[in-house]
Design a protein around this motif. Structure first.
Motif, PDB file in Angstrom:
ATOM      1  N   ALA A  54       0.832  -1.207   0.000  1.00  0.00           N
ATOM      2  CA  ALA A  54       0.000   0.000   0.000  1.00  0.00           C
ATOM      3  C   ALA A  54       0.867   1.258   0.000  1.00  0.00           C
ATOM      4  O   ALA A  54       0.584   2.228  -0.719  1.00  0.00           O
ATOM      5  CB  ALA A  54      -0.925  -0.011   1.216  1.00  0.00           C
ATOM      6  N   GLU A  55       1.942   1.244   0.788  1.00  0.00           N
ATOM      7  CA  GLU A  55       2.857   2.383   0.838  1.00  0.00           C
ATOM      8  C   GLU A  55       3.550   2.578  -0.510  1.00  0.00           C
ATOM      9  O   GLU A  55       3.726   3.714  -0.981  1.00  0.00           O
ATOM     10  CB  GLU A  55       3.893   2.163   1.942  1.00  0.00           C
ATOM     11  CG  GLU A  55       5.014   3.204   1.994  1.00  0.00           C
ATOM     12  CD  GLU A  55       4.510   4.618   2.248  1.00  0.00           C
ATOM     13  OE1 GLU A  55       5.257   5.566   1.943  1.00  0.00           O
ATOM     14  OE2 GLU A  55       3.367   4.776   2.737  1.00  0.00           O
ATOM     15  N   ARG A  56       3.933   1.473  -1.130  1.00  0.00           N
ATOM     16  CA  ARG A  56       4.580   1.534  -2.443  1.00  0.00           C
ATOM     17  C   ARG A  56       3.667   2.217  -3.455  1.00  0.00           C
ATOM     18  O   ARG A  56       4.103   3.100  -4.206  1.00  0.00           O
ATOM     19  CB  ARG A  56       4.917   0.112  -2.897  1.00  0.00           C
ATOM     20  CG  ARG A  56       5.414  -0.021  -4.330  1.00  0.00           C
ATOM     21  CD  ARG A  56       5.647  -1.495  -4.647  1.00  0.00           C
ATOM     22  NE  ARG A  56       6.074  -1.708  -6.022  1.00  0.00           N
ATOM     23  CZ  ARG A  56       5.245  -1.846  -7.043  1.00  0.00           C
ATOM     24  NH1 ARG A  56       3.932  -1.774  -6.848  1.00  0.00           N
ATOM     25  NH2 ARG A  56       5.714  -2.044  -8.266  1.00  0.00           N
ATOM     26  N   GLU A  57       2.402   1.821  -3.482  1.00  0.00           N
ATOM     27  CA  GLU A  57       1.465   2.416  -4.428  1.00  0.00           C
ATOM     28  C   GLU A  57       1.261   3.899  -4.135  1.00  0.00           C
ATOM     29  O   GLU A  57       1.167   4.717  -5.056  1.00  0.00           O
ATOM     30  CB  GLU A  57       0.130   1.667  -4.383  1.00  0.00           C
ATOM     31  CG  GLU A  57       0.224   0.251  -4.919  1.00  0.00           C
ATOM     32  CD  GLU A  57      -1.139  -0.369  -5.177  1.00  0.00           C
ATOM     33  OE1 GLU A  57      -2.163   0.297  -4.896  1.00  0.00           O
ATOM     34  OE2 GLU A  57      -1.177  -1.509  -5.667  1.00  0.00           O
ATOM     35  N   SER A  58       1.216   4.236  -2.858  1.00  0.00           N
ATOM     36  CA  SER A  58       1.045   5.634  -2.477  1.00  0.00           C
ATOM     37  C   SER A  58       2.208   6.482  -2.980  1.00  0.00           C
ATOM     38  O   SER A  58       2.011   7.587  -3.507  1.00  0.00           O
ATOM     39  CB  SER A  58       0.926   5.736  -0.952  1.00  0.00           C
ATOM     40  OG  SER A  58       0.851   7.081  -0.543  1.00  0.00           O
ATOM     41  N   VAL A  59       3.430   5.963  -2.844  1.00  0.00           N
ATOM     42  CA  VAL A  59       4.618   6.692  -3.301  1.00  0.00           C
ATOM     43  C   VAL A  59       4.618   6.826  -4.823  1.00  0.00           C
ATOM     44  O   VAL A  59       4.956   7.885  -5.367  1.00  0.00           O
ATOM     45  CB  VAL A  59       5.905   5.983  -2.818  1.00  0.00           C
ATOM     46  CG1 VAL A  59       7.141   6.614  -3.462  1.00  0.00           C
ATOM     47  CG2 VAL A  59       6.008   6.043  -1.303  1.00  0.00           C
ATOM     48  N   LEU A  60       4.232   5.762  -5.524  1.00  0.00           N
ATOM     49  CA  LEU A  60       4.195   5.816  -6.987  1.00  0.00           C
ATOM     50  C   LEU A  60       3.236   6.904  -7.466  1.00  0.00           C
ATOM     51  O   LEU A  60       3.533   7.635  -8.421  1.00  0.00           O
ATOM     52  CB  LEU A  60       3.782   4.455  -7.557  1.00  0.00           C
ATOM     53  CG  LEU A  60       4.802   3.315  -7.428  1.00  0.00           C
ATOM     54  CD1 LEU A  60       4.233   2.017  -7.986  1.00  0.00           C
ATOM     55  CD2 LEU A  60       6.107   3.660  -8.146  1.00  0.00           C
TER      56      LEU A  60
END
Length: 423
Positions: A378-384
């Motif tokens: 979820a954090e990865r997608e938020s950063v992307l």
């Protein structure tokens, strides 16, 4: 309970340790295994070859093929394995050709158990196909022009940056396969030609992507196949005899996807054009092949984003750059990666193409690790979205790819451009 003597139990144990199928020798062993097949504890993997059901259903497609093919080598020493059989023996990625398996019927992810599909075996053989052949056996007529996989005629030779431009020959990863096994496989040019003309495009692409990672010289493949299986001038002209047999060993009516005006060299050339060694596994290759078949823009593979603030790197499976500067990320979702526990030393260097590795992951189930991986995702997608300019992320699973329609719908909804009309 069906009793088994010590020799039968030993035979079963030895086969699993050696990663082969059980091959009964005595009549008593054959009768025992047939009874066990009837009660569901064993399966017949090929004619006169067996495995325990629980053991067999845990294996991946390529592992099953290797089990069967290695078991058949002693029985039929003149067979030369090709297509998915040869590819699996070389360690290449292999995906079932679902377009052939489900021809005439719709794939239903809810009611279809992909683990029970019969293992298909492909060979080049001097013996013509017989009505007595196992239906799982696909014979391609040997022309006498084939070599075996000990051949070195498709290696890449290139200047070395390290040694002042001195020419070096790149190794094949498949060189690690034993000489004995390679002697039972057709040469790589023939294998790729056969795969191109025996499988659907999307099922063949994983083999070609694997060959790209194996440092295969595709220009040499095209040259060799044009000379061997094309016309006399080596440019892909096909001669058809009175019986409908093509000079390259194929019969048009017996090959999936072959039309009467199909050019076997063109099919090979198309796969050579779209191959990409950056594909990490057979599932990703199969998905990309499906996208290409559907007419979507060909995605970039394994693009690496660097978050401006943290400098953390994030890699994605697929990336499309659309007009106006938009970035669409595609992810083939698998469940096994969520089981990886970064604090567990046994989870280092997990091979997701190995059923034993993934089974070990699932057996070491740790809900805390799973929750942590979900949070990281979820954090990865938020950063992307927030830092890397990604406008859409489209997720799909393997069942979506096999069934096609869900994948198509998701890509359309995400705005992935279609550059070619299909259907």
């Amino acid at each position: 309970m069906i009793p088994a003597n010590t020799s039968t139990l030993s035979m079963v144990s030895n086969a699993e340790q050696e990663r082969t199928c059980i091959r009964p020798v005595t009549n008593a062993q054959k009768q025992y295994l047939k009874r066990r097949v009837k009660n569901g504890t064993f399966v017949r993997t090929f004619r006169n070859l067996y495995a325990q059901t629980e053991y067999w259903q845990k294996l991946y497609t390529s592992e099953r093929i290797r089990h069967v093919a290695i078991s058949l080598m002693d029985l039929y020493p003149d067979w030369k394995f090709t297509v998915t059989s040869g590819a699996a023996l070389l360690g290449y990625d292999v995906v079932e050709d679902y377009d052939t398996l489900f021809v005439g019927s719709k794939y239903n992810s809810q009611n279809t158990n992909l683990q029970t599909l019969p293992t298909q075996i492909y060979i080049r053989s001097k013996t013509n196909k017989s009505t007595h052949d196992n239906p799982q056996l696909h014979r391609i007529s040997a022309t006498g022009k084939e070599q075996d996989a000990t051949s070195d005629d498709v290696r890449i030779v290139q200047p070395s940056r390290k040694y002042d431009g001195q020419l070096i020959t790149l190794p094949h990863l498949s060189d690690g396969v034993s000489y004995e096994i390679r002697s039972h496989i057709v040469d790589k040019s023939t294998l790729l030609f056969d795969a191109a003309n025996s499988l659907s495009f999307r099922a063949a692409l994983p083999i070609f992507d694997s060959a790209a990672r194996d440092n295969v010289n595709f220009n040499k493949v095209l040259e060799i196949c044009g000379r061997r299986y094309g016309g006399g001038d080596g440019v892909g002209v096909v001669s058809v005899g009175f019986n409908g047999a093509v000079g390259n060993g194929f019969v048009y009516s017996d090959v999936a996807g072959f039309g009467s005006n199909a050019d076997p060299i063109f099919r090979l050339r198309r796969l050579c054009l779209f191959k990409n060694g950056l594909s990490e596994n057979g599932g990703e290759s199969f998905a990309r092949g499906t996208m290409i078949d559907l007419g979507f823009m060909v995605p970039e593979l394994q693009h690496e984003f660097v978050a401006p603030n943290s400098r953390v790197k994030y890699r994605c499976d697929f990336l499309w750059r659309v007009s106006g500067g938009g970035l669409i990320v595609g992810e083939l979702d698998g469940y096994d990666k969520y089981f990886v526990d970064s604090t567990n030393s046994t989870h280092v260097n997990i091979n997701f193409n190995s059923s034993s590795d993934t089974q070990m992951l699932r057996n070491s189930y740790n809900q805390t690790a799973i929750n942590r991986n979900i949070d990281r995702q979820a954090e990865r997608e938020s950063v992307l979205f927030r830092e890397c300019g990604v406008s859409k992320i489209v997720r799909f699973n393997f069942a979506d790819v096999v069934g096609v329609k869900n994948l198509e719908r998701k890509l359309v909804e995400a705005g992935v451009p279609r550059i070619m009309c299909v259907g």
